[in-house]
Design a protein around this motif. Structure first.
Motif, short mmCIF file in Angstrom:
data_model
loop_
_atom_site.label_atom_id
_atom_site.label_comp_id
_atom_site.label_asym_id
_atom_site.label_seq_id
_atom_site.Cartn_x
_atom_site.Cartn_y
_atom_site.Cartn_z
N VAL A 108 0.99 -1.23 -0.26
CA VAL A 108 -0.07 -0.05 -0.10
C VAL A 108 0.97 1.07 -0.06
O VAL A 108 1.79 1.29 0.94
CB VAL A 108 -0.90 0.11 1.23
N THR A 109 0.86 1.84 -0.98
CA THR A 109 1.53 3.24 -1.29
C THR A 109 1.48 4.23 -0.08
O THR A 109 0.22 4.44 0.29
CB THR A 109 1.59 3.62 -2.63
N VAL A 110 2.61 4.95 0.60
CA VAL A 110 2.53 5.93 1.41
C VAL A 110 2.83 7.12 0.57
O VAL A 110 2.61 8.42 0.94
CB VAL A 110 3.42 5.48 2.31
N ASP A 111 3.92 7.19 -0.40
CA ASP A 111 4.75 8.41 -0.86
C ASP A 111 5.44 7.89 -2.15
O ASP A 111 5.28 6.64 -2.47
CB ASP A 111 5.34 8.90 0.18
N LYS A 112 6.11 8.76 -2.92
CA LYS A 112 6.93 8.49 -3.85
C LYS A 112 8.31 9.00 -3.49
O LYS A 112 8.34 10.17 -2.73
CB LYS A 112 6.49 8.99 -5.45
N ASP A 113 9.17 8.64 -3.62
CA ASP A 113 10.54 8.96 -3.26
C ASP A 113 10.99 9.71 -4.74
O ASP A 113 10.94 10.05 -5.64
CB ASP A 113 11.60 8.05 -2.62
N ARG A 114 12.52 10.46 -4.21
CA ARG A 114 13.09 11.42 -5.29
C ARG A 114 13.46 10.51 -6.54
O ARG A 114 13.69 11.13 -7.43
CB ARG A 114 14.14 12.08 -4.59
N TYR A 115 13.39 9.25 -6.17
CA TYR A 115 13.76 8.37 -7.54
C TYR A 115 12.79 7.85 -8.21
O TYR A 115 12.70 7.06 -9.39
CB TYR A 115 14.71 7.32 -7.24
N GLY A 116 11.39 8.45 -7.85
CA GLY A 116 10.19 7.95 -8.65
C GLY A 116 9.70 6.59 -8.12
O GLY A 116 8.50 6.15 -8.87
N ARG A 117 10.40 5.97 -7.22
CA ARG A 117 9.76 4.81 -6.84
C ARG A 117 8.76 4.91 -5.71
O ARG A 117 8.65 6.15 -5.07
CB ARG A 117 10.90 3.81 -5.84
N LEU A 118 7.62 3.95 -5.72
CA LEU A 118 6.49 4.17 -4.87
C LEU A 118 7.31 3.80 -3.47
O LEU A 118 8.14 2.88 -3.28
CB LEU A 118 5.47 3.17 -5.00
N VAL A 119 7.02 4.45 -2.30
CA VAL A 119 7.54 4.16 -1.04
C VAL A 119 6.16 3.51 -0.44
O VAL A 119 4.93 4.20 -0.53
CB VAL A 119 7.69 5.36 -0.15
N ALA A 120 6.16 2.13 0.15
CA ALA A 120 4.94 1.42 0.47
C ALA A 120 5.00 0.65 1.90
O ALA A 120 6.36 0.16 2.08
CB ALA A 120 4.50 0.56 -0.70
N LYS A 121 4.20 0.31 2.52
CA LYS A 121 4.29 -0.67 3.37
C LYS A 121 3.69 -1.84 2.72
O LYS A 121 2.61 -2.11 2.35
CB LYS A 121 3.26 -0.17 4.46
N CYS A 122 4.54 -2.76 2.88
CA CYS A 122 4.34 -4.36 2.06
C CYS A 122 4.26 -5.25 3.14
O CYS A 122 5.02 -5.21 4.14
CB CYS A 122 5.43 -4.45 1.06
N SER A 123 3.43 -6.18 2.69
CA SER A 123 3.55 -7.46 3.60
C SER A 123 3.45 -8.86 2.64
O SER A 123 3.00 -8.79 1.65
CB SER A 123 2.16 -7.31 4.46
N SER A 124 3.85 -9.76 3.23
CA SER A 124 3.71 -11.21 2.62
C SER A 124 3.53 -12.13 4.02
O SER A 124 4.12 -11.58 5.22
CB SER A 124 4.97 -11.46 1.90
N HIS A 125 3.15 -13.34 3.60
CA HIS A 125 3.02 -14.18 4.79
C HIS A 125 2.03 -13.71 5.83
O HIS A 125 2.49 -13.96 7.34
CB HIS A 125 4.26 -14.86 5.24
N GLN A 126 1.07 -12.50 5.74
CA GLN A 126 0.51 -12.03 6.69
C GLN A 126 1.26 -11.17 7.76
O GLN A 126 0.96 -11.04 8.68
CB GLN A 126 -0.51 -13.06 7.46
N ARG A 127 2.41 -10.61 7.34
CA ARG A 127 3.24 -9.92 8.09
C ARG A 127 3.85 -8.89 7.33
O ARG A 127 4.24 -9.01 6.31
CB ARG A 127 4.24 -10.76 8.58
N SER A 128 4.23 -7.72 8.14
CA SER A 128 4.81 -6.55 7.60
C SER A 128 6.29 -7.09 7.15
O SER A 128 7.04 -7.85 8.00
CB SER A 128 5.10 -5.47 8.43
N ILE A 129 6.81 -6.80 5.95
CA ILE A 129 8.14 -7.12 5.34
C ILE A 129 9.14 -6.33 6.16
O ILE A 129 9.93 -6.70 6.48
CB ILE A 129 8.22 -7.15 3.87
N SER A 130 8.65 -4.96 6.33
CA SER A 130 9.83 -4.07 7.10
C SER A 130 9.91 -4.69 8.42
O SER A 130 11.04 -4.50 8.78
CB SER A 130 9.08 -2.64 6.93
N GLU A 131 8.85 -4.92 9.13
CA GLU A 131 9.07 -5.31 10.38
C GLU A 131 9.86 -6.65 10.41
O GLU A 131 10.85 -7.07 11.48
CB GLU A 131 7.85 -5.49 10.88
#
Length: 158
Positions: free
Chosen positions: A86-109
């Motif tokens: 789920v996107t939150v923003d775009k960074d200066r390189y044009g990438r989507l900044v997003a909260k991502c999950s897999s296996h029912q868990r936050s990938i960042s966490e």
């Protein structure tokens, strides 16, 4: 006043805001420890900072490829799973900044908890601080030795 309005319109044309949160889902290609590609979307994982792909860390007197290890850990974790972002923003390189999950868990966490990324508190406001404290205490991943903060590494000439 008129000049300020023209400038504001010009800024919006160059840097359009995200209209609303966009969801991107699919099998992800891991670019590095905090970046993915899903289809044509380049995605930066929100709230974390992982070692750069070519970055090295130190355990005792031994240098090791912690950037490669972080990338590989994320690749193994995802291993063909469907990722939802789920996107939150775009960074200066044009990438989507997003909260991502897999296996029912936050990938960042997961990345922070396993010691392969740090809580990027400037953006996360400490969202992953507890996971980082546990990884550091257990000496997991990059916490098994010493490392340069990825943002410092990026800003240094190589």
């Amino acid at each position: 006043m008129r000049c300020a309005a023209v400038l504001a319109i010009a800024v919006l044309l160059v840097f359009p805001p995200l209209a609303s949160a966009q969801t991107v889902a699919g099998k992800a290609k891991v670019v590095d420890g905090d970046s993915l590609e899903i289809g044509q979307h380049r995605i930066r994982l929100w709230g974390i900072d992982a070692p750069e792909f070519k970055q090295t860390c130190t355990r005792g007197k031994e240098r090791w490829s912690c950037g490669y290890a972080a990338t590989d850990a994320l690749r193994r974790h995802l291993d063909g799973a469907i990722v939802q972002c789920v996107t939150v923003d775009k960074d200066r390189y044009g990438r989507l900044v997003a909260k991502c999950s897999s296996h029912q868990r936050s990938i960042s966490e997961w990345m922070v908890g396993e010691g392969w990324a740090t809580d990027y508190a400037r953006y996360s406001k400490g969202t992953y601080a507890r996971a980082q404290a546990k990884a550091k205490s257990a000496k997991r991943g990059i916490w098994s030795g010493t490392f340069e903060k990825p943002e410092h590494y990026r800003h240094r000439p190589h």
